[in-house]
Design a protein around this motif. Structure first.
Motif, PDB file in Angstrom:
ATOM      1  N   GLY A 147      23.086   5.563  15.116  1.00 20.43           N
ATOM      2  CA  GLY A 147      22.309   6.796  15.251  1.00 20.43           C
ATOM      3  C   GLY A 147      22.483   7.439  16.613  1.00 20.43           C
ATOM      4  N   GLY A 148      21.900   8.603  16.785  1.00 18.46           N
ATOM      5  CA  GLY A 148      22.078   9.402  18.000  1.00 18.46           C
ATOM      6  C   GLY A 148      21.565   8.723  19.260  1.00 18.46           C
ATOM      7  N   SER A 149      20.440   8.008  19.169  1.00 15.08           N
ATOM      8  CA  SER A 149      19.914   7.359  20.368  1.00 15.08           C
ATOM      9  C   SER A 149      20.787   6.159  20.739  1.00 15.08           C
ATOM     10  N   SER A 150      21.484   5.574  19.748  1.00 11.28           N
ATOM     11  CA  SER A 150      22.369   4.431  20.000  1.00 11.28           C
ATOM     12  C   SER A 150      23.659   4.863  20.703  1.00 11.28           C
ATOM     13  N   LEU A 151      23.919   6.161  20.690  1.00  6.16           N
ATOM     14  CA  LEU A 151      25.160   6.667  21.282  1.00  6.16           C
ATOM     15  C   LEU A 151      24.864   7.780  22.285  1.00  6.16           C
ATOM     16  N   ALA A 152      23.711   7.675  22.941  1.00  4.01           N
ATOM     17  CA  ALA A 152      23.273   8.764  23.818  1.00  4.01           C
ATOM     18  C   ALA A 152      23.830   8.641  25.236  1.00  4.01           C
ATOM     19  N   SER A 205      27.063   9.145  15.251  1.00  3.80           N
ATOM     20  CA  SER A 205      26.230  10.342  15.332  1.00  3.80           C
ATOM     21  C   SER A 205      26.620  11.068  16.611  1.00  3.80           C
ATOM     22  N   ALA A 206      26.001  12.215  16.828  1.00  2.00           N
ATOM     23  CA  ALA A 206      26.158  12.915  18.107  1.00  2.00           C
ATOM     24  C   ALA A 206      25.210  12.279  19.116  1.00  2.00           C
ATOM     25  N   PRO A 207      25.526  12.347  20.427  1.00  2.00           N
ATOM     26  CA  PRO A 207      24.609  11.772  21.417  1.00  2.00           C
ATOM     27  C   PRO A 207      23.212  12.368  21.294  1.00  2.00           C
ATOM     28  N   GLY A 208      22.221  11.495  21.187  1.00  2.00           N
ATOM     29  CA  GLY A 208      20.838  11.958  21.047  1.00  2.00           C
ATOM     30  C   GLY A 208      20.160  12.106  22.394  1.00  2.00           C
ATOM     31  N   ARG A 209      18.844  12.128  22.347  1.00  2.00           N
ATOM     32  CA  ARG A 209      18.079  12.239  23.585  1.00  2.00           C
ATOM     33  C   ARG A 209      18.171  10.953  24.400  1.00  2.00           C
ATOM     34  N   ALA A 210      18.039  11.074  25.721  1.00  2.00           N
ATOM     35  CA  ALA A 210      17.930   9.908  26.602  1.00  2.00           C
ATOM     36  C   ALA A 210      17.036  10.317  27.753  1.00  2.00           C
ATOM     37  N   ALA A 211      16.619   9.325  28.535  1.00  2.00           N
ATOM     38  CA  ALA A 211      15.664   9.606  29.617  1.00  2.00           C
ATOM     39  C   ALA A 211      16.139  10.791  30.472  1.00  2.00           C
ATOM     40  N   GLU A 212      17.408  10.748  30.845  1.00  2.00           N
ATOM     41  CA  GLU A 212      17.908  11.796  31.745  1.00  2.00           C
ATOM     42  C   GLU A 212      18.397  13.036  30.998  1.00  2.00           C
ATOM     43  N   PHE A 213      18.460  12.954  29.688  1.00  2.00           N
ATOM     44  CA  PHE A 213      18.943  14.096  28.886  1.00  2.00           C
ATOM     45  C   PHE A 213      17.916  14.462  27.816  1.00  2.00           C
ATOM     46  N   PRO A 214      17.067  15.430  28.079  1.00  2.00           N
ATOM     47  CA  PRO A 214      15.967  15.720  27.138  1.00  2.00           C
ATOM     48  C   PRO A 214      16.427  16.436  25.855  1.00  2.00           C
ATOM     49  N   MET A 215      17.669  16.913  25.816  1.00  2.00           N
ATOM     50  CA  MET A 215      18.098  17.679  24.636  1.00  2.00           C
ATOM     51  C   MET A 215      19.220  16.963  23.912  1.00  2.00           C
ATOM     52  N   LYS A 216      19.136  16.959  22.593  1.00  2.00           N
ATOM     53  CA  LYS A 216      20.204  16.360  21.795  1.00  2.00           C
ATOM     54  C   LYS A 216      21.456  17.224  21.870  1.00  2.00           C
ATOM     55  N   VAL A 217      22.609  16.581  21.811  1.00  2.00           N
ATOM     56  CA  VAL A 217      23.873  17.327  21.859  1.00  2.00           C
ATOM     57  C   VAL A 217      23.970  18.325  20.706  1.00  2.00           C
ATOM     58  N   THR A 218      23.501  17.923  19.518  1.00  2.00           N
ATOM     59  CA  THR A 218      23.569  18.850  18.380  1.00  2.00           C
ATOM     60  C   THR A 218      22.754  20.109  18.651  1.00  2.00           C
ATOM     61  N   PHE A 243      30.494  24.397  15.112  1.00  2.00           N
ATOM     62  CA  PHE A 243      29.871  24.054  16.397  1.00  2.00           C
ATOM     63  C   PHE A 243      28.993  22.807  16.236  1.00  2.00           C
ATOM     64  N   ALA A 244      28.105  22.826  15.240  1.00  2.00           N
ATOM     65  CA  ALA A 244      27.141  21.731  15.065  1.00  2.00           C
ATOM     66  C   ALA A 244      27.853  20.407  14.811  1.00  2.00           C
ATOM     67  N   ALA A 245      28.945  20.453  14.050  1.00  2.00           N
ATOM     68  CA  ALA A 245      29.660  19.232  13.660  1.00  2.00           C
ATOM     69  C   ALA A 245      30.347  18.562  14.847  1.00  2.00           C
ATOM     70  N   HIS A 246      30.589  19.331  15.917  1.00  2.00           N
ATOM     71  CA  HIS A 246      31.370  18.770  17.023  1.00  2.00           C
ATOM     72  C   HIS A 246      30.655  17.677  17.803  1.00  2.00           C
ATOM     73  N   GLY A 247      29.337  17.580  17.676  1.00  2.00           N
ATOM     74  CA  GLY A 247      28.619  16.491  18.349  1.00  2.00           C
ATOM     75  C   GLY A 247      29.136  15.144  17.872  1.00  2.00           C
ATOM     76  N   GLU A 248      29.217  14.971  16.561  1.00  2.00           N
ATOM     77  CA  GLU A 248      29.719  13.739  15.967  1.00  2.00           C
ATOM     78  C   GLU A 248      31.242  13.628  16.143  1.00  2.00           C
ATOM     79  N   TYR A 249      31.896  14.770  15.950  1.00  2.00           N
ATOM     80  CA  TYR A 249      33.355  14.835  15.984  1.00  2.00           C
ATOM     81  C   TYR A 249      33.878  14.324  17.330  1.00  2.00           C
ATOM     82  N   LEU A 250      33.289  14.843  18.415  1.00  2.00           N
ATOM     83  CA  LEU A 250      33.746  14.453  19.750  1.00  2.00           C
ATOM     84  C   LEU A 250      33.306  13.031  20.090  1.00  2.00           C
ATOM     85  N   ASN A 251      32.111  12.646  19.612  1.00  2.00           N
ATOM     86  CA  ASN A 251      31.613  11.310  19.922  1.00  2.00           C
ATOM     87  C   ASN A 251      32.483  10.230  19.271  1.00  2.00           C
TER      88      ASN A 251
END
Lengths: 454, 454
Positions: free
Chosen positions: A7-12, A36-49, A115-123
């Motif tokens: 999931g996104g938090s596992s790859l943030a 998934s695309a990088p999700g939220r993390a402490a230093e990154f409040p916004m999801k990549v998607t 655009f939206a798909a590139h979060g996962e695509y690049l990850n």
């Protein structure tokens, strides 16, 4: 062979990537990986998607997007830096972010999807690069060759094409195949995304098509809980449940696993194991065929969602008329609006919708059409409608399940707007006021799980 | 002015006719009278309508009908003899029985309707004759001039024509107008019957069209009871209830008053008074607008019927598909089959039918069409489906109504097949096994009405 989705938090962050790589290295069966695309993390409040969606919007509206591009690059750069990935390898990732506006798009719909798909695509590309840099055999797989979606209003799987391609897909021993989740390509080669959270769907399709032994779904909780942990402290964990139970729970708000993702797993009879990236040795939750996943207790879980709205109609002798509901459904179909449920009395009909599936304009048009074509005596629109779903294979044919559920509601002074039981043998659906929904879930939970809670 | 309708048992014998005439003479407002056909009596085990149906059948099949004709004549003769009606006046009644097979009928459908309608037709003529013989001003009114029905598959009221005619109908002081119930005429002048028990409908149409102050409905019980007296000894009587409560109760088996007959009364806002021919001074049951008929208790009545059947369908992602239910309803409409209710889960749909509204052949064809056009994963037909309906204006917005209903069922070990609440605010519909239905009704009744029972 296992299909393993993260999931996104596992790859943030780089640290999370490191955990993921350790998990992969623990088990050589984990050969097919879905990102998934990088999700939220402490230093990154916004999801990549979300950043990518903003990026697409800025491009469409011809506004300055340099800040967004910078934010996006920072996310991938942070991960690359953690692994000291050589700049020349990583440059392709950054280039793809820059290049997104330069492609030709048939319409804004396809621009947004790409655009939206590139979060996962690049990850997925990044994970493959990092594994390769570590000297492992890892291949990034672009789902272009696998079709994956038909190009309908609601993107759906092109089953025949996809499963034929996957049947021919060769998996070599010792190699890891890194797939991006969330999207596929249509026949014209355009990226089309599944609904949000759709990486679960990609994983399930791969698990079925590649005939995996297990579909592992790594997220950030130890297990799926019997109730939302936001409402109840230390809720009971579900160790195993049936596919159907999971479907009903995810339908009504259990966001841990996407409800559409169960279908391919059922079709392929692939057991699902939801696990925690941050505690990979915990057993997690197993989801599989009912006969192999006997319920531990009468009720497996209690879900709730306030994302519904409802249209109430009254007309005398409504249920004597063969064409009445037909006309209503034709109106809904004409406006492309699916409905969720339609409980009926002898002169009354309530149509329950998911808020997401219709907009204000559609609501108005549908009401106008119903007024003109059906002329009900009364018509009322309910903006908010909350559903509580009590799910359990153990309730099947069990006398008295109902009493245990409605008594705590009475004691809590909660009035029932709707009760729907009978279509599904393993669930009871209750409609309550939006203001009551949290209390309703808690009251039912504490009545049913109280012994284990203490 | 009052419209006063008498049921079949109230007009079964000369003695009963005498009671009816006394009731009329007690109140000069009782100017519009609606007759049923003679019902069962101690010495006559068969209803006249059933005899007439047999008569029609014998004629169609070209069998000897002399015994049936004799039985029919005996019924009317017994009443005429009681009042010593002169033979020359009464002869026209007997002639009409003889003449029934001699008319031209467009089809057997019209033959059957005309035969069946004559029970009421002749009884109204007879009552008018007897009143005239007693020196009263009484007129038999043939509904021919009032249209009353359109000629559809299900005979329905030709509202515009009927209410226009009734608006012009002049009622002279001191005169009684005797209308036969149960049937009307179509535009071609053919007799068309309402559904069985349809004299209630005729009475309600007249009450609305003639703007009656009250619609009196004389039958053979002191009141409408909160539960079927066959199941519970000395049940609680309902003194007053709302139109909607009556509709819901009669839908699920309260046969005292025809469910379709409420509509014209509602439209005209004419209060209904159900009374006992054998105890006309008892107050009976009043049925009227909700605001003037406040509930005496939380639950007004409990009805049940086992005359339902159900089709169960299962298909994954059923409720994501806009057209799924639409296709099913199109299939039903194509076969002319109305459905009663359609509770749905996320992957399941149950369609509940009234057994009367479809035959074996239709059941098979519908299943074949659904199989071909929809291909559900599972489809199952349930021959018998029983519904218990708990009705009460007092349950509206009342917390805990449910607990009082399901707790006694659990204690009685009765499992719920279906629960449907929410479309109607004043009723809760339960599905139970046919074998459980009587016990379910009793368990709920004793829990709710126990205090008053002791």
């Amino acid at each position: 062979m296992k299909v393993t989705k993260f999931g996104g938090s596992s790859l943030a962050t780089g640290q999370q990537f490191d955990r993921v790589i350790n998990i992969l290295n623990q088990d050589s069966d984990r050969q097919v990986v879905v990102t998934s695309a990088p999700g939220r993390a402490a230093e990154f409040p916004m999801k990549v998607t979300d950043l990518l969606i903003r990026y697409g919007k800025e491009v469409i509206e011809d506004r300055d997007s340099s800040k967004t591009v910078q934010d996006l690059k920072k996310r991938y750069q942070a991960i690359a830096d953690y692994f000291a990935l050589p700049t020349e390898q990583f440059a392709t990732i950054l280039d793809q972010i820059d290049d997104l506006p330069k492609h030709q798009y048939r319409s804004y719909t396809y621009l947004r999807a790409t655009f939206a798909a590139h979060g996962e695509y690049l990850n997925a590309q990044l994970l493959a690069l990092i594994l390769q840099e570590k000297g492992q055999k890892a291949v990034f797989v672009d789902p272009k060759q696998l079709h994956m979606v038909t190009d309908a209003n609601f993107p759906t799987l092109d089953e025949d094409a996809t499963y034929q391609e996957l049947g021919n897909f060769e998996i070599e021993e010792g190699t890891r195949y890194i797939f991006p989740g969330f999207f596929g390509y249509n026949d014209r080669g355009e990226m089309v995304t599944f609904s949000r959270g759709g990486s679960d769907i990609t994983g399930a399709i791969l698990a079925r098509g590649l005939m995996a032994d297990v579909y592992e779904n790594f997220t950030d909780v130890d297990a799926i809980y019997a109730v939302n942990p936001r409402l109840v402290k230390n809720p009971v964990a579900i160790h195993n449940m049936s596919y159907s139970e999971m479907r009903e729970l995810s339908y009504a708000g259990f966001a841990v696993f996407h409800d559409e993702a169960i279908i391919p797993a059922i079709q392929g009879q692939v057991p699902i194991n939801v696990k925690n990236t941050n505690d990979p040795d915990a057993p997690g939750t197993w989801i599989g065929p009912a006969e192999q996943n006997k319920p531990e207790r009468r009720v497996t879980g209690i879900a709730a969602s306030d994302s519904f709205c409802a249209l109430y109609l009254h007309r005398y002798l409504l249920n004597k008329e063969v064409g009445f509901t037909l006309k209503i459904l034709q109106i809904l179909a004409r406006h492309g609006v699916p409905y969720e449920h339609m409980p009926s009395g002898i002169d009354d009909l309530t149509i329950i919708f998911n808020k997401k599936s219709l907009n204000k304009e559609q609501i108005e048009q549908i009401q106008m059409d119903i007024e003109r074509e059906i002329a009900p005596d009364t018509m009322a629109w309910h903006e908010d409608f909350a559903i509580v779903m009590i799910v359990g294979q153990g309730m099947k044919n069990r006398v008295g399940a109902f009493t245990e559920i409605v008594t705590p509601l009475r004691d809590a002074g909660i009035s029932l707007q709707m009760v729907n039981q009978g279509a599904s043998e393993i669930s009871i659906m209750l409609g309550v006021e939006v203001d009551d929904v949290d209390n309703a879930v808690k009251a039912i939970y504490y009545n049913l799980f109280d012994d284990e809670q203490k």
